[in-house]
Design a protein around this motif. Structure first.
Motif, PDB file in Angstrom:
ATOM      1  N   LEU A 158       6.897  -9.324  -0.783  1.00  0.00           N
ATOM      2  CA  LEU A 158       6.013  -9.142   0.365  1.00  0.00           C
ATOM      3  C   LEU A 158       4.600  -8.794  -0.072  1.00  0.00           C
ATOM      4  N   GLY A 159       4.493  -8.033  -1.163  1.00  0.00           N
ATOM      5  CA  GLY A 159       3.163  -7.689  -1.675  1.00  0.00           C
ATOM      6  C   GLY A 159       2.388  -8.923  -2.091  1.00  0.00           C
ATOM      7  N   PHE A 160       3.036  -9.838  -2.840  1.00  0.00           N
ATOM      8  CA  PHE A 160       2.370 -11.081  -3.232  1.00  0.00           C
ATOM      9  C   PHE A 160       2.030 -11.940  -2.012  1.00  0.00           C
ATOM     10  N   ALA A 161       2.945 -11.977  -1.033  1.00  0.00           N
ATOM     11  CA  ALA A 161       2.684 -12.765   0.175  1.00  0.00           C
ATOM     12  C   ALA A 161       1.501 -12.232   0.961  1.00  0.00           C
ATOM     13  N   LEU A 162       1.252 -10.906   0.848  1.00  0.00           N
ATOM     14  CA  LEU A 162       0.179 -10.276   1.621  1.00  0.00           C
ATOM     15  C   LEU A 162      -1.120 -10.138   0.823  1.00  0.00           C
ATOM     16  N   ARG A 163      -1.158 -10.676  -0.403  1.00  0.00           N
ATOM     17  CA  ARG A 163      -2.380 -10.554  -1.207  1.00  0.00           C
ATOM     18  C   ARG A 163      -3.550 -11.307  -0.581  1.00  0.00           C
ATOM     19  N   HIS A 164      -3.256 -12.361   0.160  1.00  0.00           N
ATOM     20  CA  HIS A 164      -4.319 -13.154   0.798  1.00  0.00           C
ATOM     21  C   HIS A 164      -4.508 -12.779   2.270  1.00  0.00           C
TER      22      HIS A 164
END
Length: 410
Positions: A158-164
């Motif tokens: 989820l962290g990577f998905a929310l980086r943008h």
């Protein structure tokens, strides 16, 4: 009367946690010595403290890791790649050192929960299978059952998905992580009361021989940290600068480690490390990024704590560990350490994640966490001193190595 009551409340909420834990520890020993019946009765305080830890720890791991990954800046790592390599290698080396020392000097713990239902993994293949199955667990189920492997996977994903995502979304994540961290601080403020109950009831049930177990465990932990600070870290620094590393090592321990030992917070020691970096003549563009980053991910002391306490539980439960599984534990402990909370005792809350590898239930893993709080007066101080001094040590080593390369070309 009201003034006295408010003064006592203020002393409890803002007083030194170290001193309060010492008072709770001594009071628990005295009560167990005077009356076993009363000591067993106050055991409810320890049970409440352990239950509170069990409630908040899964959410803490999820929010901290997800917020950290989502807020990471895209170009940040390219500026300090050599320092990041030192951070990661140093943390893994610390975990590996803790594995070796724990095998040479195994520790035992007094665990009050029955262990008949534990089915330990038979080897590395079963451990890997358990890890893979835990990774694909439903996130809600992972939170409810304290499946820390699954929580970690979902947090990173989820962290990577929310980086943008938008800045406001990232701000919301950071605020949520801060809110959970606040709740952890509230729980930890009650550590002296919980430790009072735990020590009193444990000593009343198992006798005073348990104190020797705590002393042995603390000796193993601090011994590992000294070994890393005085042997492993100097070897890594020598690998970078190719000269005697000990003047730099002792400077960092003296001017950063001593302060961190008493503040017990890597984040609070950032200004000290910044000033020391400036005094050492390091590149400001480098240390202004690497020092705050190191306070988050450079956690050799936390890796040692997670490894030693996990293997102490494994040894207590008579679970056999082969070499590949021990190496895997070093990797898991290093990854856990990078996500350690910035609050006092934060690394202890990640022990259940490592315990999951060996099929140790969350109820028993949280007892191990509670043992960590009992010895945490010295353990957490030594851990923070190692973590914080290593931040500036590795930054200085990388900067000096870069200067040497430039000088040699000229």
């Amino acid at each position: 009367m009201k003034t006295t009551e408010s003064s006592l409340v203020r002393q409890f909420t803002h007083g030194s946690l170290v001193k309060q834990i010492l008072v709770g520890l001594v009071a628990g020993i005295v009560l167990a010595w005077i009356s076993q019946d009363y000591a067993n009765a106050v055991g409810i305080l320890g049970s409440l403290f352990v239950s509170a830890l069990k409630a908040v720890a899964p959410l803490l791991v999820l929010m901290l890791v997800m917020s950290s990954v989502a807020s990471h800046k895209q170009g940040q790592k390219t500026n300090i790649r050599p320092i990041l390599v030192l951070y990661l290698v140093g943390t893994f080396s610390a975990a590996l050192t803790a594995v070796v020392v724990s095998f040479l000097m195994p520790s035992s713990l007094a665990l009050v929960t029955g262990t008949d239902q534990i089915v330990p993994p038979s080897g590395i293949l079963e451990v890997l299978r358990g890890l893979l199955m835990s990774m694909v667990s439903n996130p809600i189920d992972a939170l409810m059952n304290a499946n820390y492997i699954g929580i970690l996977v979902w947090a990173v994903g989820l962290g990577f998905a929310l980086r943008h995502s938008s800045a406001s979304t990232k701000a919301l994540l950071n605020d949520a992580a801060d809110a959970v961290t606040f709740m952890v601080r509230v729980v930890i403020r009650f550590a002296p009361v919980g430790i009072f109950g735990l020590v009193a009831s444990t000593l009343a049930s198992t006798g005073f021989d348990t104190l020797w177990q705590y002393a042995h465990l603390l000796a193993v932990l601090i011994g590992c940290m000294l070994l890393v600070a005085l042997v492993i870290n100097p070897l890594l620094v020598f690998w970078k600068i190719r000269r005697n590393p000990y003047p730099l090592v002792f400077t960092c321990l003296r001017e950063s480690g001593v302060t961190a030992f008493f503040t017990r917070s890597s984040a609070a020691n950032i200004p000290v490390n910044m000033e020391l970096s400036q005094k050492l003549g390091l590149d400001e563009d480098t240390y202004s990024v690497s020092i705050p980053l190191g306070a988050t991910i450079n956690m050799a002391g936390a890796a040692i704590t997670v490894t030693v306490l996990t293997l102490a539980a494994v040894h207590t439960l008579n679970i056999s560990v082969d070499l590949p599984t021990a190496l895997l534990l070093s990797v898991v402990a290093a990854l856990c350490a990078c996500g350690a909370s910035g609050v006092a005792g934060g690394s202890l809350l990640l022990i259940p994640l490592a315990c999951n590898m060996f099929g140790i239930p969350n109820e028993i893993a949280m007892q191990v966490v509670a043992v960590g709080f009992i010895i945490g007066v010295l353990q957490d101080s030594a851990e923070t001193a190692l973590n914080s001094s290593t931040d500036v040590l590795f930054t200085a080593a990388a900067c000096q190595a870069a200067e040497q390369r430039v000088t040699s070309r000229v």
